[in-house]
Write a protein that holds these residues in place. Structure first.
Motif, PDB file in Angstrom:
ATOM      1  N   ARG A  41     -47.982 -34.455  30.875  1.00  0.00           N
ATOM      2  CA  ARG A  41     -48.345 -33.336  29.986  1.00  0.00           C
ATOM      3  C   ARG A  41     -47.769 -32.027  30.524  1.00  0.00           C
ATOM      4  NH1 ARG A  41     -53.227 -36.271  29.704  1.00  0.00           N
ATOM      5  NH2 ARG A  41     -54.323 -34.846  31.097  1.00  0.00           N
ATOM      6  N   ILE A  42     -47.799 -31.848  31.831  1.00  0.00           N
ATOM      7  CA  ILE A  42     -47.212 -30.650  32.444  1.00  0.00           C
ATOM      8  C   ILE A  42     -45.699 -30.674  32.277  1.00  0.00           C
ATOM      9  CG2 ILE A  42     -46.809 -29.485  34.658  1.00  0.00           C
ATOM     10  CD1 ILE A  42     -49.680 -30.350  35.434  1.00  0.00           C
ATOM     11  N   LEU A  43     -45.091 -31.832  32.499  1.00  0.00           N
ATOM     12  CA  LEU A  43     -43.641 -31.971  32.346  1.00  0.00           C
ATOM     13  C   LEU A  43     -43.220 -31.688  30.902  1.00  0.00           C
ATOM     14  CD1 LEU A  43     -43.088 -35.116  34.590  1.00  0.00           C
ATOM     15  CD2 LEU A  43     -42.487 -32.739  35.144  1.00  0.00           C
ATOM     16  N   ALA A  44     -44.058 -32.064  29.945  1.00  0.00           N
ATOM     17  CA  ALA A  44     -43.746 -31.796  28.534  1.00  0.00           C
ATOM     18  C   ALA A  44     -43.689 -30.283  28.288  1.00  0.00           C
ATOM     19  CB  ALA A  44     -44.789 -32.448  27.629  1.00  0.00           C
ATOM     20  N   ARG A  45     -44.593 -29.534  28.892  1.00  0.00           N
ATOM     21  CA  ARG A  45     -44.572 -28.073  28.748  1.00  0.00           C
ATOM     22  C   ARG A  45     -43.315 -27.487  29.390  1.00  0.00           C
ATOM     23  NH1 ARG A  45     -50.525 -25.439  29.422  1.00  0.00           N
ATOM     24  NH2 ARG A  45     -51.597 -26.772  27.927  1.00  0.00           N
ATOM     25  N   LEU A  46     -42.936 -28.021  30.544  1.00  0.00           N
ATOM     26  CA  LEU A  46     -41.718 -27.538  31.215  1.00  0.00           C
ATOM     27  C   LEU A  46     -40.484 -27.860  30.376  1.00  0.00           C
ATOM     28  CD1 LEU A  46     -42.556 -28.558  34.891  1.00  0.00           C
ATOM     29  CD2 LEU A  46     -42.655 -26.255  33.893  1.00  0.00           C
ATOM     30  N   SER A  47     -40.488 -29.001  29.731  1.00  0.00           N
ATOM     31  CA  SER A  47     -39.382 -29.394  28.864  1.00  0.00           C
ATOM     32  C   SER A  47     -39.323 -28.487  27.635  1.00  0.00           C
ATOM     33  CB  SER A  47     -39.546 -30.857  28.446  1.00  0.00           C
ATOM     34  OG  SER A  47     -38.502 -31.253  27.595  1.00  0.00           O
ATOM     35  N   GLN A  48     -40.467 -28.217  27.023  1.00  0.00           N
ATOM     36  CA  GLN A  48     -40.515 -27.325  25.859  1.00  0.00           C
ATOM     37  C   GLN A  48     -40.014 -25.927  26.214  1.00  0.00           C
ATOM     38  OE1 GLN A  48     -44.653 -27.674  24.850  1.00  0.00           O
ATOM     39  NE2 GLN A  48     -44.357 -29.558  23.699  1.00  0.00           N
ATOM     40  N   GLY A  50     -37.682 -25.343  28.258  1.00  0.00           N
ATOM     41  CA  GLY A  50     -36.261 -25.420  28.589  1.00  0.00           C
ATOM     42  C   GLY A  50     -35.979 -25.416  30.084  1.00  0.00           C
ATOM     43  N   LEU A  51     -36.988 -25.714  30.901  1.00  0.00           N
ATOM     44  CA  LEU A  51     -36.809 -25.720  32.354  1.00  0.00           C
ATOM     45  C   LEU A  51     -36.352 -27.072  32.876  1.00  0.00           C
ATOM     46  CD1 LEU A  51     -39.934 -23.601  33.321  1.00  0.00           C
ATOM     47  CD2 LEU A  51     -37.581 -22.832  32.965  1.00  0.00           C
ATOM     48  N   GLY A  61     -35.944 -40.326  32.847  1.00  0.00           N
ATOM     49  CA  GLY A  61     -36.643 -39.532  33.836  1.00  0.00           C
ATOM     50  C   GLY A  61     -36.449 -38.062  33.542  1.00  0.00           C
ATOM     51  N   TYR A  62     -36.680 -37.259  34.543  1.00  0.00           N
ATOM     52  CA  TYR A  62     -36.623 -35.806  34.399  1.00  0.00           C
ATOM     53  C   TYR A  62     -35.596 -35.228  35.356  1.00  0.00           C
ATOM     54  CZ  TYR A  62     -41.020 -36.650  32.025  1.00  0.00           C
ATOM     55  OH  TYR A  62     -41.979 -37.118  31.168  1.00  0.00           O
ATOM     56  N   ARG A  63     -34.981 -34.147  34.930  1.00  0.00           N
ATOM     57  CA  ARG A  63     -34.059 -33.403  35.778  1.00  0.00           C
ATOM     58  C   ARG A  63     -34.124 -31.942  35.378  1.00  0.00           C
ATOM     59  NH1 ARG A  63     -28.312 -35.584  35.212  1.00  0.00           N
ATOM     60  NH2 ARG A  63     -27.912 -33.712  36.379  1.00  0.00           N
ATOM     61  N   ALA A  68     -31.809 -24.775  40.293  1.00  0.00           N
ATOM     62  CA  ALA A  68     -33.112 -24.322  40.792  1.00  0.00           C
ATOM     63  C   ALA A  68     -33.104 -22.844  41.154  1.00  0.00           C
ATOM     64  CB  ALA A  68     -33.523 -25.157  42.000  1.00  0.00           C
ATOM     65  N   LYS A  69     -31.975 -22.338  41.594  1.00  0.00           N
ATOM     66  CA  LYS A  69     -31.901 -20.924  41.974  1.00  0.00           C
ATOM     67  C   LYS A  69     -31.910 -20.008  40.757  1.00  0.00           C
ATOM     68  CE  LYS A  69     -26.880 -20.894  42.376  1.00  0.00           C
ATOM     69  NZ  LYS A  69     -25.767 -20.912  43.269  1.00  0.00           N
ATOM     70  N   LYS A  70     -31.815 -20.592  39.564  1.00  0.00           N
ATOM     71  CA  LYS A  70     -31.850 -19.809  38.330  1.00  0.00           C
ATOM     72  C   LYS A  70     -33.162 -19.978  37.563  1.00  0.00           C
ATOM     73  CE  LYS A  70     -26.952 -19.412  37.703  1.00  0.00           C
ATOM     74  NZ  LYS A  70     -26.575 -18.052  37.522  1.00  0.00           N
ATOM     75  N   ILE A  71     -34.121 -20.678  38.165  1.00  0.00           N
ATOM     76  CA  ILE A  71     -35.433 -20.858  37.529  1.00  0.00           C
ATOM     77  C   ILE A  71     -36.448 -20.021  38.301  1.00  0.00           C
ATOM     78  CG2 ILE A  71     -37.256 -22.467  36.895  1.00  0.00           C
ATOM     79  CD1 ILE A  71     -35.114 -24.675  36.771  1.00  0.00           C
ATOM     80  N   ARG A  72     -36.895 -18.955  37.697  1.00  0.00           N
ATOM     81  CA  ARG A  72     -37.882 -18.058  38.307  1.00  0.00           C
ATOM     82  C   ARG A  72     -39.277 -18.660  38.190  1.00  0.00           C
ATOM     83  NH1 ARG A  72     -35.554 -14.488  41.324  1.00  0.00           N
ATOM     84  NH2 ARG A  72     -33.502 -14.036  40.549  1.00  0.00           N
ATOM     85  N   LEU A  73     -40.081 -18.453  39.211  1.00  0.00           N
ATOM     86  CA  LEU A  73     -41.449 -18.972  39.183  1.00  0.00           C
ATOM     87  C   LEU A  73     -42.259 -18.345  38.050  1.00  0.00           C
ATOM     88  CD1 LEU A  73     -42.352 -19.385  42.955  1.00  0.00           C
ATOM     89  CD2 LEU A  73     -41.410 -21.054  41.341  1.00  0.00           C
ATOM     90  N   SER A  74     -41.896 -17.152  37.623  1.00  0.00           N
ATOM     91  CA  SER A  74     -42.580 -16.526  36.490  1.00  0.00           C
ATOM     92  C   SER A  74     -42.371 -17.347  35.212  1.00  0.00           C
ATOM     93  CB  SER A  74     -42.090 -15.096  36.283  1.00  0.00           C
ATOM     94  OG  SER A  74     -40.684 -15.051  36.151  1.00  0.00           O
ATOM     95  N   GLU A  75     -41.204 -17.959  35.069  1.00  0.00           N
ATOM     96  CA  GLU A  75     -40.930 -18.815  33.911  1.00  0.00           C
ATOM     97  C   GLU A  75     -41.797 -20.068  33.952  1.00  0.00           C
ATOM     98  OE1 GLU A  75     -36.505 -19.014  32.723  1.00  0.00           O
ATOM     99  OE2 GLU A  75     -36.532 -18.764  34.921  1.00  0.00           O
ATOM    100  N   VAL A  76     -41.933 -20.619  35.143  1.00  0.00           N
ATOM    101  CA  VAL A  76     -42.753 -21.818  35.322  1.00  0.00           C
ATOM    102  C   VAL A  76     -44.200 -21.497  34.974  1.00  0.00           C
ATOM    103  CG1 VAL A  76     -43.526 -23.568  36.973  1.00  0.00           C
ATOM    104  CG2 VAL A  76     -41.196 -22.640  37.138  1.00  0.00           C
ATOM    105  N   TYR A  77     -44.692 -20.394  35.517  1.00  0.00           N
ATOM    106  CA  TYR A  77     -46.078 -19.992  35.269  1.00  0.00           C
ATOM    107  C   TYR A  77     -46.317 -19.784  33.775  1.00  0.00           C
ATOM    108  CZ  TYR A  77     -50.572 -17.753  35.773  1.00  0.00           C
ATOM    109  OH  TYR A  77     -51.906 -17.463  35.675  1.00  0.00           O
ATOM    110  N   ALA A  78     -45.430 -19.061  33.117  1.00  0.00           N
ATOM    111  CA  ALA A  78     -45.594 -18.794  31.686  1.00  0.00           C
ATOM    112  C   ALA A  78     -45.587 -20.088  30.869  1.00  0.00           C
ATOM    113  CB  ALA A  78     -44.499 -17.850  31.199  1.00  0.00           C
TER     114      ALA A  78
END
Length: 146
Positions: A41-48, A50-51, A61-63, A68-78
């Motif tokens: 369920r968390i991975l689905a949110r990350l996929s939606q 675009g992370l 699987g997931y990739r 990784a250096k272009k993914i800000r933690l603020s994006e993950v949190y949001a």
């Protein structure tokens, strides 16, 4: 109230940052030590958001969707905590009370500022940063997690 989704999502992304190939949710959940269905369920949110990219099937699987250096933690949190860190009161205040009549708007202003500050702080770090730090603080790479 904190749900822990952000910590779990960050862990999963840090794992994906270390792999050039797709990683199954079972392998991710084994490292995180969480229920695979909850993780999906968390991975689905990350996929939606675009992370990450998800592939179904035997070799699925997931990739990461980008480095990784272009993914800000603020994006993950949001992506996984869209309601923010501070939730409004579930109570309906008394509108005839001088405080009750304005408390929701006053609290919303405080919560908005706090959430904005949190996102600004998280924007200073990337998934690559946390993956590197976790490796530095963790066991040597030659020791496999079991």
């Amino acid at each position: 109230m904190s749900s822990g989704r952000f910590a779990i999502a960050t862990h999963a992304l840090a794992l994906l940052a270390q792999s050039d190939e797709s990683c199954a949710s079972d392998a991710l959940s084994a490292s995180i030590n969480t229920n695979p269905a909850f993780l999906r369920r968390i991975l689905a949110r990350l996929s939606q958001a675009g992370l990450i990219e998800a592939r179904e099937g035997r070799s699925g699987g997931y990739r990461l969707a980008r480095p990784a250096k272009k993914i800000r933690l603020s994006e993950v949190y949001a992506a996984v905590e869209p309601e923010g860190a501070i939730a409004p009161s579930p109570c309906e205040p008394n509108a005839r009370c001088p405080i009750g009549s304005g408390i929701q708007r006053a609290f919303d202003e405080v919560a908005e500022a706090a959430n904005a500050g949190l996102l600004r702080g998280l924007a200073q770090k990337t998934v690559a940063d946390i993956a590197l730090r976790a490796q530095h603080l963790g066991r040597p790479a030659s020791v496999k997690a079991g």
